[in-house]
Structure formats: structure tokens, C-alpha cells
Design an enzyme around this catalytic site. Structure first.
Site, PDB file in Angstrom:
ATOM      1  N   TYR A  44      -4.858 -12.041   8.162  1.00  0.00           N
ATOM      2  CA  TYR A  44      -5.098 -11.591   9.545  1.00  0.00           C
ATOM      3  C   TYR A  44      -5.864 -12.590  10.390  1.00  0.00           C
ATOM      4  O   TYR A  44      -6.115 -12.322  11.573  1.00  0.00           O
ATOM      5  CB  TYR A  44      -5.795 -10.213   9.509  1.00  0.00           C
ATOM      6  CG  TYR A  44      -4.954  -9.261   8.691  1.00  0.00           C
ATOM      7  CD1 TYR A  44      -3.801  -8.709   9.217  1.00  0.00           C
ATOM      8  CD2 TYR A  44      -5.243  -9.015   7.343  1.00  0.00           C
ATOM      9  CE1 TYR A  44      -2.970  -7.910   8.447  1.00  0.00           C
ATOM     10  CE2 TYR A  44      -4.423  -8.220   6.564  1.00  0.00           C
ATOM     11  CZ  TYR A  44      -3.288  -7.676   7.122  1.00  0.00           C
ATOM     12  OH  TYR A  44      -2.455  -6.905   6.351  1.00  0.00           O
ATOM     13  N   HIS A  59       0.803  -1.232   0.000  1.00  0.00           N
ATOM     14  CA  HIS A  59       0.000   0.000   0.000  1.00  0.00           C
ATOM     15  C   HIS A  59       0.833   1.278   0.000  1.00  0.00           C
ATOM     16  O   HIS A  59       0.258   2.367  -0.102  1.00  0.00           O
ATOM     17  CB  HIS A  59      -0.932   0.038   1.214  1.00  0.00           C
ATOM     18  CG  HIS A  59      -2.001  -1.001   1.182  1.00  0.00           C
ATOM     19  ND1 HIS A  59      -2.943  -1.069   0.176  1.00  0.00           N
ATOM     20  CD2 HIS A  59      -2.283  -2.028   2.023  1.00  0.00           C
ATOM     21  CE1 HIS A  59      -3.759  -2.094   0.411  1.00  0.00           C
ATOM     22  NE2 HIS A  59      -3.374  -2.691   1.523  1.00  0.00           N
ATOM     23  N   ASP A  89      -2.860 -10.538  -2.705  1.00  0.00           N
ATOM     24  CA  ASP A  89      -3.452 -10.115  -1.433  1.00  0.00           C
ATOM     25  C   ASP A  89      -4.918  -9.720  -1.676  1.00  0.00           C
ATOM     26  O   ASP A  89      -5.276  -9.288  -2.783  1.00  0.00           O
ATOM     27  CB  ASP A  89      -2.659  -8.916  -0.899  1.00  0.00           C
ATOM     28  CG  ASP A  89      -3.107  -8.446   0.470  1.00  0.00           C
ATOM     29  OD1 ASP A  89      -2.445  -8.820   1.457  1.00  0.00           O
ATOM     30  OD2 ASP A  89      -4.109  -7.705   0.563  1.00  0.00           O
ATOM     31  N   ASP A 118      -5.239 -12.916   3.227  1.00  0.00           N
ATOM     32  CA  ASP A 118      -6.471 -12.305   3.744  1.00  0.00           C
ATOM     33  C   ASP A 118      -7.639 -12.535   2.783  1.00  0.00           C
ATOM     34  O   ASP A 118      -8.736 -12.018   2.981  1.00  0.00           O
ATOM     35  CB  ASP A 118      -6.282 -10.811   4.071  1.00  0.00           C
ATOM     36  CG  ASP A 118      -5.440 -10.051   3.069  1.00  0.00           C
ATOM     37  OD1 ASP A 118      -5.108 -10.616   1.998  1.00  0.00           O
ATOM     38  OD2 ASP A 118      -5.102  -8.888   3.350  1.00  0.00           O
TER      39      ASP A 118
HETATM   40  C1  OKP Z   1      -3.070  -4.273   4.412  1.00  0.00           C
HETATM   41  B1  OKP Z   1      -2.773  -5.432   3.464  1.00  0.00           B
HETATM   42  C2  OKP Z   1     -10.531  -2.933   8.628  1.00  0.00           C
HETATM   43  C3  OKP Z   1      -9.864  -1.793   7.879  1.00  0.00           C
HETATM   44  C4  OKP Z   1      -8.421  -2.043   7.696  1.00  0.00           C
HETATM   45  C5  OKP Z   1      -6.430  -1.277   6.550  1.00  0.00           C
HETATM   46  C6  OKP Z   1      -6.209  -2.494   5.726  1.00  0.00           C
HETATM   47  C7  OKP Z   1      -4.779  -2.663   5.321  1.00  0.00           C
HETATM   48  C8  OKP Z   1      -4.519  -3.990   4.645  1.00  0.00           C
HETATM   49  N1  OKP Z   1     -11.915  -2.683   8.834  1.00  0.00           N
HETATM   50  N2  OKP Z   1      -7.828  -1.049   6.874  1.00  0.00           N
HETATM   51  O1  OKP Z   1      -3.217  -6.719   3.931  1.00  0.00           O
HETATM   52  O2  OKP Z   1      -3.230  -5.269   2.156  1.00  0.00           O
HETATM   53 ZN    ZN Z   2      -4.432  -7.197   2.400  1.00  0.00          ZN
END
Ligand code: OKP
Ligand code: ZN
Length: 351
Positions: free
Chosen positions: A330, A166, A202, A291
Site C-alpha cells: 500500500y 482474506h 504478504d 506491505d
Molecule cells: C489486505 B491484504 C488499517 C486496517 C486495514 C484491512 C487490511 C486488509 C489487508 N489500519 N484492515 O494486504 O492482506
Molecule cells: Zn496484506
């Protein structure tokens, strides 16, 4: 398969994020990398190796030098003004409309204001050890890249944490500080004068990688992800974003619906793999996030564990050197096994 891992990741140990204004427990935790490490350490088909230091040059080849300089002192400066806080968060952000019709914005001098100049979301706290951990994650990615590009390994895995996809050239966010996959890709392009693809599996679109390479004819970005019309990061990742200028045609987004299942996902992955094959890269960098798993707390796909060996094998079928870089995932109870399954598939090992 060789696995590059550094314990330095654990120095990035923030605890909270803001979700729609609510302070909640952070999802991106040190235990994630430890679960993956443990699952791979227990499998004789994987060998853990430590990273070597690669310095700042590969980072500066991708990121704004002012972002890099900021991240080095960000905690120190914020802490000096807010000594009671354990985590640094922005108070306001530089939305483009704030300065519409005026000269561009600039970073304010003091720590409390400056963090909102460099950050773009509310989920990415910075703590005392963040910079050290983010630097180590880059070294992990570059060391794994070298095992493939210089060492001739068919594939290698970089257990990066914090993740990177990101982070655009000149900002941090989305749990990401330095764009590990983009840095490894760019370093390979520069040192070897070859074309490289970043294939991002991802759940979230890797807006940082897309932005960094959007005008580039020599780096392809291909991503499968939750449609930004409903999914984070919301503003980047639409199907009509195909690259620009000399890079027109080198960006491919495959946004997917809620509850996307194994069959649909693997069909779309075949489309992605075909596009990679047509680009004919010398190296495929995989941004690996699990994820996409049905039980992930921040994704909305419905993939099962069986999809991961199949997905790894589908990418390996390209028959091209492969660097796999860890991004998200996660649901901690299944994280280690899901990553291990993907990697076993990629290495041609039985599930
Ligand atoms: C990072 B990667 C949850 C919101 C989370 C940030 C997500 C970042 C993801 N309700 N916002 O796994 O792409
Ligand atoms: Zn992600």
C-alpha cells in the site's frame, strides 16, 4: 516473465474504509495495480498478456455457491434500498455469539441486512463494478496458472486486483472477494492430480487460504506475517494452527514481531522454503504482498527494497514451477519497484 493483467480491476473503485470506527481513505486503490503494471511494462524482461475467461466452475470449486450468487447481485440489491450511497457497507455482522445455542443464522432477504451476513470486516466496501473486477482477478490468476501448468513456463505473475487471500470459502473481507490464489491452487490440484503449496509472503495472514485448505492433505499453506496477537486479521494465523484431520501438518504459520528486518525475515523465509520443499509440491503459488515494506502505511515490518530480490530468489531456489499472485502492498511510491524486484529475483534476473 509473463505478466497477466486486466484493466477490469479499475471497476472496483471504492473510496473509504472504516478503521476503528473512523471513516478513512481506502488503501486498496486502482492506482496500486496501475503502478505495478507501469513498472513491469517499462522492463523488457516482462511481457504483459491479457487473461482468458475461465467461467464460474473454478470459483465454485472453492467458494460457497450462495456467496458467489450473493456477490453477483450484492450491489444491485443494496443500491435499490440505499440509492444515495456510492459504496455498500454492512450495518451489523453475524457474530457467532448472537445465535449461540440456536439454529444457525441465515441471510436476510433484503440488501441492507444481507451484506453483513456475507462480510466479516469493516474495510471492504462493495461498489457497482466490484463483481466484474473480482471475476476478472480470478481469470487473471487462472490464466497465469495455465501459462505455468499447461504452458511449461517456469513462472508467471498474476497482477490480481482486488486481492484474495482474506476471503474464506463463505465470506468476503480484508479487501478480498474471491480467493484468487486458492482458486488457482485448487484448479491445478483438480486438473493435474498433484500437490500444491500456497506460500503467503504478504504482511497479513491469509486467513481465507488457511480456512479453505485446513483439512486438506494435498494443499499446503505456509505463511509469514505479522503476529495476529497485534496484527490484522487478529483471529487467525497463530503458530499452533497446523491443519486438522487429514490436513494435520499441512499448515505452517510463522508469525513475526513488529519492526521485523531483512535479516530476520529472510531467515524465516528459509524455514518456510524448507517446509515447502519437504511437502514436495508440483506447483508453488506465491501470495505476494509487499506491505512488508518499511514504509507501508498498514504494516509494521521494516523490510528494505533489497529484501525483495533476495526473497524472490530464495523461493525460486526450490526449483519448482511458480505462480505468483498479487495480494497487498500500500505504499504506492515504491509498490511497482518492490514487486518488480521480487519478480526479477524469482526469475533469476539481476536486481
Ligand atoms: C489486505 B491484504 C488499517 C486496517 C486495514 C484491512 C487490511 C486488509 C489487508 N489500519 N484492515 O494486504 O492482506
Ligand atoms: Zn496484506
Amino acid at each position: 516473465m509473463q505478466v497477466v493483467y486486466s484493466p477490469e480491476h479499475a471497476r472496483h473503485d471504492a473510496e473509504h474504509e472504516a478503521n476503528f470506527g473512523q471513516r478513512v481513505g481506502l488503501y486498496e486503490l486502482p492506482i496500486r495495480a496501475e503502478e505495478i503494471r507501469a513498472a513491469l511494462a517499462a522492463d523488457d524482461d516482462f511481457t504483459l498478456v491479457a487473461p482468458t475467461e475461465h467461467g464460474l466452475d473454478p470459483i465454485l470449486a472453492v467458494h460457497d455457491p450462495d456467496l458467489v450468487a450473493y456477490l453477483e447481485v450484492a450491489w444491485r440489491d443494496f443500491h435499490a434500498e440505499a440509492p444515495d450511497e456510492r459504496e455498500a457497507f454492512p450495518d451489523s455482522y453475524l457474530h457467532p455469539a448472537l445465535r449461540e445455542g440456536m439454529q444457525p443464522g441465515r441471510a436476510p432477504a433484503t440488501g441492507k441486512g444481507r451484506i453483513g451476513y456475507w462480510s466479516w470486516d469493516t474495510a471492504t466496501p462493495l461498489v457497482e463494478g466490484t463483481y466484474a473486477a473480482a471475476r476478472a482477478a480470478v481469470d487473471v490468476a487462472l490464466t497465469a496458472a495455465s501459462l505455468v501448468v499447461d504452458g511449461g513456463a517456469p513462472s508467471a505473475y498474476a497482477l490480481c486486483r482486488p486481492p484474495g487471500h482474506h476471503a474464506p470459502r463463505a465470506a468476503f473481507g480484508g479487501y478480498c472477494f474471491f480467493n484468487n490464489a486458492a482458486i488457482a491452487a485448487e484448479w491445478t490440484v483438480r486438473s493435474r492430480q498433484v500437490k500444491v503449496t500456497v506460500l503467503d509472503v504478504d504482511y497479513h495472514h491469509g486467513n481465507g487460504i488457511q480456512q479453505i485448505f485446513y483439512n486438506r492433505p494435498d494443499v499446503q499453506y505456509v505463511s509469514l506475517h505479522g503476529d495476529p496477537d497485534r496484527a490484522y486479521p487478529y483471529f487467525v494465523g497463530f503458530a499452533d494452527e497446523m491443519g486438522a484431520g487429514k490436513g494435520l501438518g499441512t499448515n505452517l504459520n510463522l508469525p513475526l514481531p513488529e519492526k521485523c528486518d531483512d535479516e530476520r525475515y529472510l531467515t524465516e523465509l528459509e524455514r518456510a522454503v524448507d517446509a515447502v520443499d519437504r511437502f514436495d509440491p508440483a506447483l508453488v503459488v506465491v501470495s505476494l504482498g509487499v506491505d512488508t515494506y518499511g514504509q507501508d502505511p498498514i504494516g509494521d515490518f521494516a523490510l528494505t527494497r533489497d529484501s525483495y530480490p533476495a526473497a524472490g530468489a530464495a523461493v525460486a531456489a526450490l526449483g519448482r514451477p511458480m505462480l505468483i499472485v498479487q495480494e497487498g502492498g500500500y505504499y504506492v511510491p515504491a509498490l511497482g519497484q518492490n514487486v518488480r524486484s521480487w519478480l526479477r529475483g524469482a526469475a533469476g534476473l539481476p536486481a
